[in-house]
Design an enzyme around this catalytic site. Sequence first.
Site, PDB file in Angstrom:
ATOM      1  N   CYS A 117      -7.287   0.551   4.709  1.00 54.89           N
ATOM      2  CA  CYS A 117      -7.908   1.195   4.330  1.00 54.89           C
ATOM      3  C   CYS A 117      -9.464   0.519   2.546  1.00 54.89           C
ATOM      4  CB  CYS A 117      -7.583   1.874   3.357  1.00 54.89           C
ATOM      5  SG  CYS A 117      -6.523   1.508   1.989  1.00 54.89           S
ATOM      6  N   ARG A 122      -3.167  -3.124   4.264  1.00 53.64           N
ATOM      7  CA  ARG A 122      -2.154  -2.268   4.357  1.00 53.64           C
ATOM      8  C   ARG A 122      -1.126  -2.754   5.048  1.00 53.64           C
ATOM      9  NH1 ARG A 122      -4.023   2.224   0.668  1.00 53.64           N
ATOM     10  NH2 ARG A 122      -1.478   2.612   0.160  1.00 53.64           N
TER      11      ARG A 122
HETATM   12  N1  EPU Z   1       3.223  -3.974   1.039  1.00 52.87           N
HETATM   13  C1  EPU Z   1       3.178  -5.885   1.799  1.00 52.87           C
HETATM   14  N2  EPU Z   1       4.038  -5.206   3.295  1.00 52.87           N
HETATM   15  C2  EPU Z   1       4.401  -4.192   3.313  1.00 52.87           C
HETATM   16  C3  EPU Z   1       4.330  -3.263   1.931  1.00 52.87           C
HETATM   17  C4  EPU Z   1       3.285  -3.618   0.995  1.00 52.87           C
HETATM   18  O1  EPU Z   1       2.517  -7.001   1.509  1.00 52.87           O
HETATM   19  O2  EPU Z   1       5.369  -4.096   3.820  1.00 52.87           O
HETATM   20  C5  EPU Z   1       2.058  -4.908   0.202  1.00 52.87           C
HETATM   21  C6  EPU Z   1       0.423  -4.615  -0.242  1.00 52.87           C
HETATM   22  O3  EPU Z   1      -0.236  -5.285   0.468  1.00 52.87           O
HETATM   23  C7  EPU Z   1       0.443  -3.741  -1.631  1.00 52.87           C
HETATM   24  C8  EPU Z   1       2.154  -3.703  -2.441  1.00 52.87           C
HETATM   25  O4  EPU Z   1       2.830  -4.105  -1.021  1.00 52.87           O
HETATM   26  O5  EPU Z   1       0.030  -4.670  -1.948  1.00 52.87           O
HETATM   27  C9  EPU Z   1       2.514  -2.573  -2.744  1.00 52.87           C
HETATM   28  O6  EPU Z   1       2.276  -1.853  -2.182  1.00 52.87           O
HETATM   29  P1  EPU Z   1       3.599  -0.264  -1.708  1.00 52.87           P
HETATM   30  O7  EPU Z   1       3.786  -0.643  -0.255  1.00 52.87           O
HETATM   31  O8  EPU Z   1       3.521  -0.316  -3.023  1.00 52.87           O
HETATM   32  O9  EPU Z   1       2.207   0.903  -1.388  1.00 52.87           O
HETATM   33  P2  EPU Z   1       2.416   2.184  -0.683  1.00 52.87           P
HETATM   34  O10 EPU Z   1       3.243   2.861  -1.201  1.00 52.87           O
HETATM   35  O11 EPU Z   1       1.502   1.784   0.624  1.00 52.87           O
HETATM   36  C10 EPU Z   1       2.443   3.859  -2.868  1.00 52.87           C
HETATM   37  C11 EPU Z   1       0.911   4.937  -3.056  1.00 52.87           C
HETATM   38  C12 EPU Z   1      -0.719   4.073  -3.466  1.00 52.87           C
HETATM   39  C13 EPU Z   1      -0.221   3.669  -4.533  1.00 52.87           C
HETATM   40  C14 EPU Z   1       0.807   2.353  -3.807  1.00 52.87           C
HETATM   41  C15 EPU Z   1       1.195   1.230  -5.288  1.00 52.87           C
HETATM   42  C16 EPU Z   1       2.041   7.233  -1.442  1.00 52.87           C
HETATM   43  C17 EPU Z   1       1.692   7.454  -0.330  1.00 52.87           C
HETATM   44  N3  EPU Z   1       0.340   5.557  -2.030  1.00 52.87           N
HETATM   45  O12 EPU Z   1       1.267   3.480  -1.462  1.00 52.87           O
HETATM   46  O13 EPU Z   1      -1.163   5.152  -3.758  1.00 52.87           O
HETATM   47  O14 EPU Z   1      -1.530   2.948  -5.116  1.00 52.87           O
HETATM   48  O15 EPU Z   1       2.294   3.040  -3.823  1.00 52.87           O
HETATM   49  O16 EPU Z   1       1.744   1.794  -6.446  1.00 52.87           O
HETATM   50  O17 EPU Z   1       2.416   7.040  -2.999  1.00 52.87           O
HETATM   51  C18 EPU Z   1      -3.270   6.878  -4.240  1.00 52.87           C
HETATM   52  O18 EPU Z   1      -2.429   7.566  -4.822  1.00 52.87           O
HETATM   53  O19 EPU Z   1      -4.156   6.231  -4.551  1.00 52.87           O
HETATM   54  C19 EPU Z   1      -2.555   5.226  -3.721  1.00 52.87           C
HETATM   55  C20 EPU Z   1      -2.979   4.675  -3.505  1.00 52.87           C
END
Ligand code: EPU
Length: 421
Positions: A117, A122
């Site tokens: 995105c 992601r």
């Molecule tokens: N990452 C990896 N591998 C993975 C998953 C993540 O390397 O398999 C990395 C990502 O690239 C990033 C970091 O880990 O650098 C953190 O990503 P995370 O997986 O924690 O993000 P997410 O769970 O997909 C949620 C929120 C986001 C928020 C992030 C971080 C939801 C629906 N989304 O995303 O919210 O920015 O945690 O706190 O809960 C928003 O609300 O605007 C939003 C983007």
Amino acid sequence: MALESLLINGGVPLRGEVEISGAKNAVLPMMAATLLTRERCTIRRVPDLADVKTMVAILQSLGAKVQHAGDTLVIEAARLKDKADYDHVRKMRGSICVLGPLLGRVRRAKVSVPGGCQIGPRPIGLHLKGMEALGAKVKTTGGYVRATGKDLRGGQVFLGGHAGPTVLGTANVMMAAALAKGTTVIESAACEPEITDLAVFLKAMGAKIDGAGSPTITVTGVKELSGAEHEVMPDRIEAATYAIAAVATRGEVTLKGVRPEHLTAVLDKLDSVGAKVEFKRGKMTFKRARTLKPVDITTLPYPGFPTDVQAQMMALLTQVPGISVITERVFESRFMHAAELHRMGADVAVKGPSAIVKGGTALSGAQVMASDLRASAALVIGGLMANGITQVNRIYHLDRGYERIDDKLRGLGARVQRMQT
Ligand code: EPU
């Protein structure tokens, strides 16, 4: 779909009270969690957001019955399909969190791989590593993740990645493990309050979970989960956004229904900048105490400064004389708002993972557009501070994550109008 814009006539200090809605990032995994049981679940304080509607559509496409009345959702997934289509998943990256519940309940899941995105790639490798640690077989072909786990059993998994733990990855593993045989230990689990809130809901369904909110979560699987009721935690990112807008416009805003313990990093930085915060009878009031001072901020996983508040804080810092440095450690290319704020007169230079903000240059209204939710919120704050009229285009991004943002801002005295473009 007609595109809508927000017209903001800036320069009015925000004043008054605003009710904070239920948290988007808590309700989405919680809705997915209802797939873990055939019984009826009731979720209250559900925000009216485009992302919630997308998740409703995903749950319905998987066979769940969903009733939505006011801010209450009643979901009953008596019978389930195991496939979540690209059409729904492409709209919202959060839809990946149906993977864990499907695997847990039907031992099989086929979920379209979410694309990247605007805030950068992601990846979901850690989610898949977690499913494999539970004994699932995982393949990614044709744009879909296919996971099967006839003998889903507890395992040990480390969920730390290059940028720290993964929030939705932790949610996914916790949900699948709730119905796996035996005990799962998640190390380097995300500590975000949304994970704790999900665990409270899962426990109300009968799951056995210890340590949610800490880096080690232990889940002991049970045979079946039952229906449950839960009220979603307040949205700490929405709260931070209105708090920053209050300080940015030299106003005074009281937030109702917030949990200050979720906001410590944001409160600490607002204090250093020069905000005054009062907490009385469950409400928090934000205003300016003195001349503002620049600050350095590094975003980090919870309890660090949230990446989801970085853009809004940048907007404020453009008006704070002196140099502030913002370093983004969670999503390193999450600076699209910098160029748009620049169009309004801000002086921000992005160098790798850091943005250098030379604050104090006047902002003037302009047409701006952001392609991510929090960046759009930053432009709204920019518009509220600017002289003249700012047109924030494509506000469907805002509608994904801020409930009735135009109504709420108008309630605080802002001159804001939604219009079709
Ligand atoms: N990452 C990896 N591998 C993975 C998953 C993540 O390397 O398999 C990395 C990502 O690239 C990033 C970091 O880990 O650098 C953190 O990503 P995370 O997986 O924690 O993000 P997410 O769970 O997909 C949620 C929120 C986001 C928020 C992030 C971080 C939801 C629906 N989304 O995303 O919210 O920015 O945690 O706190 O809960 C928003 O609300 O605007 C939003 C983007």
